[in-house]
Design a protein around this motif. Structure first.
Motif, mmCIF file in Angstrom:
data_model
loop_
_atom_site.group_PDB
_atom_site.id
_atom_site.type_symbol
_atom_site.label_atom_id
_atom_site.label_comp_id
_atom_site.label_asym_id
_atom_site.label_seq_id
_atom_site.Cartn_x
_atom_site.Cartn_y
_atom_site.Cartn_z
ATOM 1 N N GLN A 148 3.301 -44.259 56.922
ATOM 2 C CA GLN A 148 3.364 -42.826 57.108
ATOM 3 C C GLN A 148 4.773 -42.420 57.527
ATOM 4 O OE1 GLN A 148 0.147 -40.543 58.711
ATOM 5 N NE2 GLN A 148 -1.097 -42.367 59.031
ATOM 6 N N PRO A 149 5.119 -41.148 57.312
ATOM 7 C CA PRO A 149 6.478 -40.696 57.667
ATOM 8 C C PRO A 149 6.863 -40.988 59.115
ATOM 9 C CG PRO A 149 5.379 -39.040 56.312
ATOM 10 C CD PRO A 149 4.349 -40.092 56.614
ATOM 11 N N LEU A 150 5.924 -40.824 60.042
ATOM 12 C CA LEU A 150 6.248 -41.074 61.438
ATOM 13 C C LEU A 150 6.547 -42.538 61.681
ATOM 14 C CD1 LEU A 150 6.559 -39.943 64.285
ATOM 15 C CD2 LEU A 150 4.117 -40.364 64.653
ATOM 16 N N GLN A 151 5.831 -43.429 60.993
ATOM 17 C CA GLN A 151 6.117 -44.860 61.127
ATOM 18 C C GLN A 151 7.505 -45.198 60.591
ATOM 19 O OE1 GLN A 151 2.342 -45.995 59.111
ATOM 20 N NE2 GLN A 151 2.099 -47.440 60.813
ATOM 21 N N ARG A 152 7.886 -44.550 59.499
ATOM 22 C CA ARG A 152 9.233 -44.789 58.964
ATOM 23 C C ARG A 152 10.294 -44.260 59.920
ATOM 24 N NH1 ARG A 152 8.287 -43.142 54.448
ATOM 25 N NH2 ARG A 152 8.214 -45.087 53.270
ATOM 26 N N GLN A 153 10.068 -43.076 60.477
ATOM 27 C CA GLN A 153 11.011 -42.530 61.452
ATOM 28 C C GLN A 153 11.148 -43.440 62.663
ATOM 29 O OE1 GLN A 153 10.195 -38.406 62.534
ATOM 30 N NE2 GLN A 153 9.334 -38.025 60.499
ATOM 31 N N ALA A 154 10.017 -43.934 63.148
ATOM 32 C CA ALA A 154 10.043 -44.806 64.323
ATOM 33 C C ALA A 154 10.785 -46.105 64.012
ATOM 34 C CB ALA A 154 8.629 -45.101 64.794
ATOM 35 N N ALA A 155 10.574 -46.654 62.817
ATOM 36 C CA ALA A 155 11.254 -47.889 62.435
ATOM 37 C C ALA A 155 12.758 -47.670 62.357
ATOM 38 C CB ALA A 155 10.716 -48.382 61.092
ATOM 39 N N VAL B 160 15.601 -49.511 64.721
ATOM 40 C CA VAL B 160 16.709 -50.286 64.181
ATOM 41 C C VAL B 160 18.043 -49.689 64.639
ATOM 42 C CG1 VAL B 160 17.892 -50.992 62.073
ATOM 43 C CG2 VAL B 160 15.400 -51.102 62.192
ATOM 44 N N GLY B 161 18.167 -48.371 64.575
ATOM 45 C CA GLY B 161 19.402 -47.748 65.026
ATOM 46 C C GLY B 161 19.677 -47.997 66.496
ATOM 47 N N PHE B 162 18.627 -47.889 67.312
ATOM 48 C CA PHE B 162 18.780 -48.111 68.746
ATOM 49 C C PHE B 162 19.162 -49.555 69.046
ATOM 50 C CE2 PHE B 162 16.816 -49.720 72.650
ATOM 51 C CZ PHE B 162 17.388 -48.889 73.600
ATOM 52 N N ALA C 189 13.974 -60.310 73.210
ATOM 53 C CA ALA C 189 14.358 -58.979 73.689
ATOM 54 C C ALA C 189 14.346 -57.974 72.542
ATOM 55 C CB ALA C 189 15.731 -59.037 74.345
ATOM 56 N N VAL C 190 14.857 -58.379 71.378
ATOM 57 C CA VAL C 190 14.840 -57.501 70.204
ATOM 58 C C VAL C 190 13.413 -57.336 69.688
ATOM 59 C CG1 VAL C 190 15.682 -57.195 67.847
ATOM 60 C CG2 VAL C 190 17.182 -58.183 69.594
ATOM 61 N N THR C 191 12.697 -58.457 69.580
ATOM 62 C CA THR C 191 11.330 -58.433 69.068
ATOM 63 C C THR C 191 10.427 -57.531 69.902
ATOM 64 O OG1 THR C 191 11.485 -60.661 68.141
ATOM 65 C CG2 THR C 191 9.284 -59.844 68.653
ATOM 66 N N ALA C 192 10.454 -57.709 71.207
ATOM 67 C CA ALA C 192 9.565 -56.939 72.076
ATOM 68 C C ALA C 192 9.909 -55.459 72.053
ATOM 69 C CB ALA C 192 9.642 -57.474 73.504
ATOM 70 N N SER C 193 11.204 -55.130 71.985
ATOM 71 C CA SER C 193 11.604 -53.729 71.906
ATOM 72 C C SER C 193 11.004 -53.075 70.671
ATOM 73 C CB SER C 193 13.129 -53.606 71.872
ATOM 74 O OG SER C 193 13.723 -54.176 73.011
ATOM 75 N N GLY C 194 11.148 -53.746 69.534
ATOM 76 C CA GLY C 194 10.600 -53.199 68.301
ATOM 77 C C GLY C 194 9.088 -53.150 68.304
ATOM 78 N N ALA C 195 8.463 -54.193 68.855
ATOM 79 C CA ALA C 195 7.001 -54.236 68.878
ATOM 80 C C ALA C 195 6.421 -53.073 69.662
ATOM 81 C CB ALA C 195 6.531 -55.564 69.479
ATOM 82 N N VAL C 196 7.040 -52.718 70.777
ATOM 83 C CA VAL C 196 6.540 -51.606 71.582
ATOM 84 C C VAL C 196 6.598 -50.308 70.787
ATOM 85 C CG1 VAL C 196 7.033 -50.168 73.608
ATOM 86 C CG2 VAL C 196 7.035 -52.657 73.812
ATOM 87 N N VAL C 197 7.715 -50.065 70.110
ATOM 88 C CA VAL C 197 7.874 -48.826 69.339
ATOM 89 C C VAL C 197 6.902 -48.793 68.165
ATOM 90 C CG1 VAL C 197 9.454 -47.471 67.918
ATOM 91 C CG2 VAL C 197 10.278 -48.550 70.019
ATOM 92 N N LEU C 198 6.832 -49.883 67.410
ATOM 93 C CA LEU C 198 5.956 -49.926 66.239
ATOM 94 C C LEU C 198 4.486 -49.873 66.632
ATOM 95 C CD1 LEU C 198 7.838 -52.697 64.223
ATOM 96 C CD2 LEU C 198 7.988 -50.223 63.926
ATOM 97 N N ALA C 199 4.127 -50.581 67.691
ATOM 98 C CA ALA C 199 2.738 -50.571 68.154
ATOM 99 C C ALA C 199 2.338 -49.190 68.629
ATOM 100 C CB ALA C 199 2.553 -51.591 69.272
#
Length: 354
Positions: free
Chosen positions: A46-53, A57-59, A247-257
């Motif tokens: 969904q668009p929100l999932q793409r925005q969050a991804a 990545v940018g962050f 550290a990278v994995t967990a950061s992304g997992a929190v946002v994506l989850a």
């Protein structure tokens, strides 16, 4: 330190002279490029999932690379890791070779990609709920102890053998603590995804490091290490890669989850509201011509479809912080079993409404 200067004067053991740092980049990129070619990320979201991804990545590129550069340069200044000037581009006024700075970007982007794919390949374990307050307190306490050890090892200890592990703890335990405090509620429900998104890039990068040592691209003086090793696999260096990768994995997992749960729980709540409104409409005899229940009867402008895409990254942030939605009662939203794609969220097992 005098020991570091003395070791730097020693020649590197480089069995293949033409093998340089750039070749390690190429080898490390092969599985990543293969994955991108066979299964590009964010194709059915969904668009929100793409925005969050994209936001993640940018962050992580900006913040993660900056933080990694600081500790990497500090470790090189101490002499914990040393680079072969014949196999990389070193500058006297710069603590790291250009290839190492590019490696930071490479490692962060690769880890982010693997975490995105892990969320696509593996479903969440939503029945597991969130960690108990007791577990949360114990994990936080352990990380505080790790921070204290890192500060002591780097700032107060005269023992060189604790410097590498101390560097890892001092720079990454605070990151882990922040992630745990903010997003610990997601860890159990998405542990399987986080594990794959962590091990795949972490293990491959560690193996590439062993190749770099074997080819004399870099080395780690034994005086700065704990001495626990198996060939080129050195415990201290394995911790460097696995801890920084997590550290990278967990950061992304929190946002994506959080994004996935927000969409799925919102859809489940809307499905509940639509069902209840529809039942009420039939009870009240409110029907459109032809027996179709109108959008007004569903209690949602334009029906359930009319609410799609109304969430924003701000809503994701609020959900990460609070774990609650702006609609639905908290008891309405878990467990969920759903698949969120560009067509919407398909709720296979709607939430049990209380």
């Amino acid at each position: 330190p005098n020991m570091a200067r003395m070791v730097l004067s020693e020649p590197f053991d480089a069995p293949i002279e033409w093998f340089v740092y750039g070749h390690l980049h190429f080898i490390l990129a092969l599985p990543t490029l293969t994955l991108l070619a066979l299964s590009p990320p964010l194709q059915r979201v969904q668009p929100l999932q793409r925005q969050a991804a994209y936001a993640f990545v940018g962050f992580i590129v900006c913040v993660g690379v900056t933080q990694s550069y600081i500790w990497d340069a500090y470790g090189a200044t101490l002499g914990i890791w040393q680079f072969n000037p014949d196999k990389c581009t070193l500058r006297e006024s710069f603590p790291l070779p250009i290839e190492e700075v590019l490696w930071l970007f490479h490692h962060v982007l690769k880890t982010a990609l693997y975490q995105l794919k892990a969320f696509e390949f593996i479903p969440a374990q939503t029945e597991r709920g969130a960690p108990s307050p007791e577990v949360g307190t114990r994990v936080s306490a352990a990380l505080v102890v790790a921070i204290a050890f890192g500060v002591w090892a780097l700032g107060f200890s005269s023992e060189d053998s604790v410097k590498c592990i101390g560097l890892v703890f001092a720079f990454f335990a605070p990151v882990w603590l922040l992630i745990w405090q903010v997003g610990g509620q997601f860890f159990l429900r998405h542990a399987n995804r986080m594990t794959l998104g962590w091990l795949a890039p972490g293990v491959t990068t560690t193996l590439i490091d062993c190749l770099g040592q074997q080819q004399g691209v870099w080395r780690f003086p034994e005086s700065f290490l704990s001495g626990i090793s198996f060939g080129y696999l050195k415990l201290d260096i394995v911790l460097v890669y696995m801890v920084s990768t997590f550290a990278v994995t967990a950061s992304g997992a929190v946002v994506l989850a959080a994004t996935e749960e927000l969409l799925a729980r919102r859809a489940a709540g809307m499905q509940r509201d639509a069902t209840l409104s529809k039942e009420k409409a039939f009870e009240d005899g409110e029907r459109q011509p032809g027996g179709v229940v109108g959008s007004a009867a569903l209690g949602v402008p334009g029906g359930v479809e009319g609410m799609r895409g109304t969430d924003s990254l701000g809503d994701v942030l609020k959900y990460i912080v609070s774990g609650r939605l702006a609609v639905c009662e908290e008891g309405d939203v878990l467990p969920y079993v759903s698949t969120c794609t560009v067509e919407g969220c398909s709720i296979d097992q709607p939430a049990q409404f209380s």
